[in-house]
Scaffold this active site. Structure first.
Site, PDB file in Angstrom:
ATOM      1  N   ARG A 125       0.842  -1.182   0.000  1.00  0.00           N
ATOM      2  CA  ARG A 125       0.000   0.000   0.000  1.00  0.00           C
ATOM      3  C   ARG A 125       0.884   1.241   0.000  1.00  0.00           C
ATOM      4  O   ARG A 125       1.971   1.248   0.603  1.00  0.00           O
ATOM      5  CB  ARG A 125      -0.831  -0.034   1.274  1.00  0.00           C
ATOM      6  CG  ARG A 125      -1.826   1.075   1.456  1.00  0.00           C
ATOM      7  CD  ARG A 125      -2.940   0.992   0.474  1.00  0.00           C
ATOM      8  NE  ARG A 125      -4.116   1.750   0.923  1.00  0.00           N
ATOM      9  CZ  ARG A 125      -5.145   1.989   0.126  1.00  0.00           C
ATOM     10  NH1 ARG A 125      -5.150   1.570  -1.139  1.00  0.00           N
ATOM     11  NH2 ARG A 125      -6.185   2.662   0.582  1.00  0.00           N
ATOM     12  N   THR A 396     -10.060   0.079  -9.842  1.00  0.00           N
ATOM     13  CA  THR A 396      -8.979  -0.671  -9.231  1.00  0.00           C
ATOM     14  C   THR A 396      -8.914  -1.909 -10.090  1.00  0.00           C
ATOM     15  O   THR A 396      -9.716  -2.051 -11.008  1.00  0.00           O
ATOM     16  CB  THR A 396      -9.370  -0.955  -7.765  1.00  0.00           C
ATOM     17  OG1 THR A 396      -9.373   0.290  -7.095  1.00  0.00           O
ATOM     18  CG2 THR A 396      -8.472  -1.924  -7.052  1.00  0.00           C
ATOM     19  N   THR A 414      -4.196  -0.765  -7.233  1.00  0.00           N
ATOM     20  CA  THR A 414      -4.987   0.412  -7.604  1.00  0.00           C
ATOM     21  C   THR A 414      -4.170   1.691  -7.667  1.00  0.00           C
ATOM     22  O   THR A 414      -3.106   1.805  -7.046  1.00  0.00           O
ATOM     23  CB  THR A 414      -6.144   0.625  -6.595  1.00  0.00           C
ATOM     24  OG1 THR A 414      -7.053   1.587  -7.117  1.00  0.00           O
ATOM     25  CG2 THR A 414      -5.651   1.084  -5.241  1.00  0.00           C
ATOM     26  N   ASN A 416      -6.348   4.185  -7.100  1.00  0.00           N
ATOM     27  CA  ASN A 416      -7.568   4.721  -6.490  1.00  0.00           C
ATOM     28  C   ASN A 416      -8.535   5.150  -7.584  1.00  0.00           C
ATOM     29  O   ASN A 416      -9.192   4.317  -8.175  1.00  0.00           O
ATOM     30  CB  ASN A 416      -7.277   5.833  -5.489  1.00  0.00           C
ATOM     31  CG  ASN A 416      -8.495   6.049  -4.569  1.00  0.00           C
ATOM     32  OD1 ASN A 416      -9.325   5.151  -4.447  1.00  0.00           O
ATOM     33  ND2 ASN A 416      -8.612   7.206  -3.950  1.00  0.00           N
ATOM     34  N   ASP A 438      -8.090   8.042   0.360  1.00  0.00           N
ATOM     35  CA  ASP A 438      -8.594   6.933   1.184  1.00  0.00           C
ATOM     36  C   ASP A 438      -8.432   7.195   2.681  1.00  0.00           C
ATOM     37  O   ASP A 438      -9.009   6.492   3.506  1.00  0.00           O
ATOM     38  CB  ASP A 438      -7.899   5.611   0.819  1.00  0.00           C
ATOM     39  CG  ASP A 438      -8.597   4.899  -0.336  1.00  0.00           C
ATOM     40  OD1 ASP A 438      -9.696   5.336  -0.714  1.00  0.00           O
ATOM     41  OD2 ASP A 438      -8.050   3.916  -0.846  1.00  0.00           O
ATOM     42  N   SER A 467      -7.536   0.680   3.292  1.00  0.00           N
ATOM     43  CA  SER A 467      -8.070   0.208   2.011  1.00  0.00           C
ATOM     44  C   SER A 467      -9.254  -0.721   2.243  1.00  0.00           C
ATOM     45  O   SER A 467      -9.459  -1.231   3.345  1.00  0.00           O
ATOM     46  CB  SER A 467      -6.974  -0.554   1.280  1.00  0.00           C
ATOM     47  OG  SER A 467      -7.477  -1.175   0.110  1.00  0.00           O
ATOM     48  N   GLY A 489     -13.661  -1.546  -6.815  1.00  0.00           N
ATOM     49  CA  GLY A 489     -14.955  -0.902  -6.556  1.00  0.00           C
ATOM     50  C   GLY A 489     -15.065  -0.215  -5.218  1.00  0.00           C
ATOM     51  O   GLY A 489     -16.150  -0.153  -4.650  1.00  0.00           O
ATOM     52  N   GLY A 490     -13.946   0.312  -4.701  1.00  0.00           N
ATOM     53  CA  GLY A 490     -14.002   1.032  -3.424  1.00  0.00           C
ATOM     54  C   GLY A 490     -14.547   0.114  -2.331  1.00  0.00           C
ATOM     55  O   GLY A 490     -14.252  -1.084  -2.321  1.00  0.00           O
TER      56      GLY A 490
HETATM   57  O1  DON Z   1      -8.009   0.876  -1.488  1.00  0.00           O
HETATM   58  C1  DON Z   1      -9.188   1.124  -1.654  1.00  0.00           C
HETATM   59  O2  DON Z   1     -10.079   0.630  -0.985  1.00  0.00           O
HETATM   60  C2  DON Z   1      -9.602   2.061  -2.773  1.00  0.00           C
HETATM   61  N1  DON Z   1      -8.501   2.923  -3.111  1.00  0.00           N
HETATM   62  C3  DON Z   1     -10.068   1.263  -3.938  1.00  0.00           C
HETATM   63  C4  DON Z   1     -10.539   2.164  -5.020  1.00  0.00           C
HETATM   64  C5  DON Z   1     -11.309   1.492  -6.048  1.00  0.00           C
HETATM   65  O3  DON Z   1     -11.619   0.340  -5.993  1.00  0.00           O
HETATM   66  C6  DON Z   1     -11.667   2.368  -7.186  1.00  0.00           C
HETATM   67  N2  DON Z   1     -12.723   1.834  -7.915  1.00  0.00           N
HETATM   68  N3  DON Z   1     -13.845   2.088  -7.672  1.00  0.00           N
END
Ligand code: DON
Length: 587
Positions: A125, A396, A414, A416, A438, A467, A489-490
């Protein structure tokens, strides 16, 4: 049953390495020790059909968001490499062919499970630069700015190169130069742009076009056209330097110097010392169980492993069986389990070097039983509303690799946002991340994904931002490798990944159906059950409303790529919601 060549080889390898014995001993069939699959009926009007076929490979399988990257892994396994060699090849190849999320300017997490039973995770990370400060994303009037998302100040110190090199040196069998060869070739000699890359670049023209990527990815006012042979000489040179010199080319050498110079020109805060201090970290995997299946997943600095384990433990505590898939009763229990696990995520989790994470407690069965008792089957429990909205995004990328020896790797990486901070370093040929978003830039206020997080995830120099990435490896009840899964997908990474796991374990779906089934999401705040459009039957919708759920319909929910053991080999399915643009590569 006849022992397969694959497992015979795996056992030979295990003996040669004198590694710990696998969870179960003796020759095993390639057939998973799971009940037969069952047909599923999706709600009327749902966008995908049930009963589709998955890609199949007798010996190995790679599933990623870009077929040329999956092919890079295939090439490496055919040349004698293992799943870790292949995963590193896929990772570097994605940085070339899938620039929206594949990267060397970002970071990620890798879960490894070798055929001999060893399991490991590596955390690469990004970290907050040394000059970062708690309130750096507020203007003089105390209002939050967009600087955590776009531009030079949005980036954490990239971890991808350190992480992949470290994973390779410990668990791979090839040199960095060998594993990187397909990526270098595609950057140097070019690859043919497909409509996926074209469409992605076109829709991001206003974003990417603000910085130096505009002259590389756009010609005559449009994105590079499908069919173009696209070469990236600056990136090829960077990758070659890394292949020749190792990660020091990035963290102590020419590439890093160029990155730092660009940061200085653009007003960023990453300096040489940040790069020199960066370290990928080996962490003990979270090993949880769900109804007799074992799972290896990522501990903090990702919340993924804890939240998946906690939510599944809550479901398990609710009874020996779950209600049928697609019913209001099931969706209510699942949504309520996620709601509770996300309350913990948002308030208690952060970089373990900075905060005391109650990992044992949050992943314990006893704690889950206590939380399960707070769920009323007939009435939803409220979390205080705040009206936060969640941005949609698929930016991501996750890839799942199983090799011909039964080694497995689940990796999520990712920048992000799509194309990260939009800052493209033209001299070295890559995009920088905007992972600083994040952090809880303003504890108590929603971030880009509507996540409301607390002090545990506040910004501090040298700290990793929390994350949701959830690369996960699941073993069947006999201890055989069963499923390799994860998502983009966040925060929806957590819910989408765990629903694919639940669909194959509880609902006995085939992998193709498990991936196509409509998904739901709850992250505590906003206090809404998010469901994919047309993803509920009329009965389920009415039932959920009766229980008191506010329902919000949303478009595609996350981007999963998975590999699953089936009789005689491996199935691979890339995200159907991505319009078939991902790609498996198998043999
Ligand atoms: O690490 C994380 O949880 C986020 N930076 C992930 C971001 C992500 O999946 C972007 N897509 N929607």
């Amino acid at each position: 049953m006849k022992p397969s060549r694959v497992l015979a080889v795996a056992l030979l390898v295990a003996t040669a390495c004198r590694a710990p014995a696998p969870a179960s001993s003796g020759l095993r069939s390639t057939e998973p020790a799971v009940p037969p699959r069952r047909a599923v009926t999706f709600p009327e009007g749902w966008r995908f059909k049930a009963g589709e076929k998955a890609a199949f490979g007798e010996h190995f399988m790679i599933a990623s968001n870009q077929v040329l990257a999956s092919d890079a892994g295939n090439e490496i396994i055919r040349a004698g490499g293992n799943a870790v060699d292949a995963a590193v090849a896929v990772g570097f190849a994605l940085a070339v062919t899938y620039p929206v999320a594949g990267n060397i300017g970002g970071g990620g997490f890798m879960v490894i499970r070798m055929a001999d039973g060893r399991a490991a995770t590596i955390d690469y990370r990004e970290v907050a630069p040394l000059a970062a400060s708690r309130n750096m994303y507020f203007d003089a009037n105390g209002n939050p700015t967009m600087e955590s998302i776009i531009g030079y100040r949005a980036s954490g110190v990239p971890g991808a190169v350190a992480g992949m090199a470290e994973a390779l040196s410990k668990y791979g069998s090839m040199t960095l130069a060998q594993a990187m060869a397909p990526a270098i070739r595609m950057a140097r000699d070019g690859f043919v742009v497909d409509s996926q890359l074209y469409g992605s670049l076109r829709s991001s023209q206003g974003y990417v076009g603000r910085f130096d990527g505009k002259d590389v990815f756009y010609k005559d006012g449009d994105a590079i056209k499908p069919g173009t042979l696209f070469k990236q000489p600056a990136l090829a040179r960077t990758l070659q330097l890394i292949a020749d010199q190792g990660p020091k080319a990035f963290y102590h050498g020419e590439v890093g110097d160029s990155l730092v110079a660009a940061m200085q020109r653009g007003g960023g805060i990453i300096v040489k010392q940040d790069l020199e201090q960066y370290k990928a970290i080996w962490r003990t995997p979270i090993r949880s169980t769900y109804r007799g299946y074992a799972m290896y997943s990522m501990p903090p600095s990702s919340s993924g492993g804890i939240v998946v384990a906690e939510a599944l433990n809550i479901l398990e505590a609710l009874g020996d069986t779950v209600p049928s898939w697609g019913t209001a009763a099931y969706d209510h229990l699942l949504g309520s389990a996620y709601q509770r696990a996300f309350i913990d995520r948002n308030s208690k989790l952060g970089d373990p070097a900075f905060v005391n994470v109650p990992l044992e407690q949050l992943t314990s069965k006893e704690y889950a039983r206590a939380l399960a008792k707070t769920i009323d089957r007939n009435r939803k429990t409220p979390t205080p509303p705040n009206g936060a909205q969640i941005a949609d995004g698929m930016h991501t990328t996750h890839y799942s690799v199983v090799d011909d020896k039964g080694n497995a790797v689940a990796t999520t990486t990712t920048l992000n946002n799509g194309y990260g901070s939009a800052v493209y370093l033209k001299n070295v040929g890559f995009f920088m991340n905007d992972e600083m978003d994040d952090f809880a830039a303003a504890p108590g206020k929603p971030n880009m994904f509507g996540l409301v997080q607390g002090e545990a995830n506040a910004i501090a120099p040298g700290k990793r931002m929390l994350s949701a990435m959830s690369p996960t490896i699941v073993l069947d009840p006999q201890g055989q490798l069963f499923l390799v899964v994860g998502a983009a997908g966040g925060p929806r990474i957590i819910t989408a990944t765990s629903q694919v796991i639940l669909n194959v374990i509880d609902h006995r779906m085939s992998l193709a159906d498990a991936m196509r089934a409509p998904r739901l999401h709850h992250q505590a705040l906003p206090d809404t059950l998010m469901v994919e459009t047309n993803g509920l039957s009329a009965d389920a919708e009415a039932g959920l409303k009766r229980i008191g759920h506010g329902i919000k319909y949303i478009g595609g929910l996350a981007n999963v790529n998975a590999v699953m053991r089936v009789k005689g080999g491996w199935e691979g399915v890339t995200e159907p919601r991505m319009g078939g643009t991902g790609g498996t590569s198998a043999h």
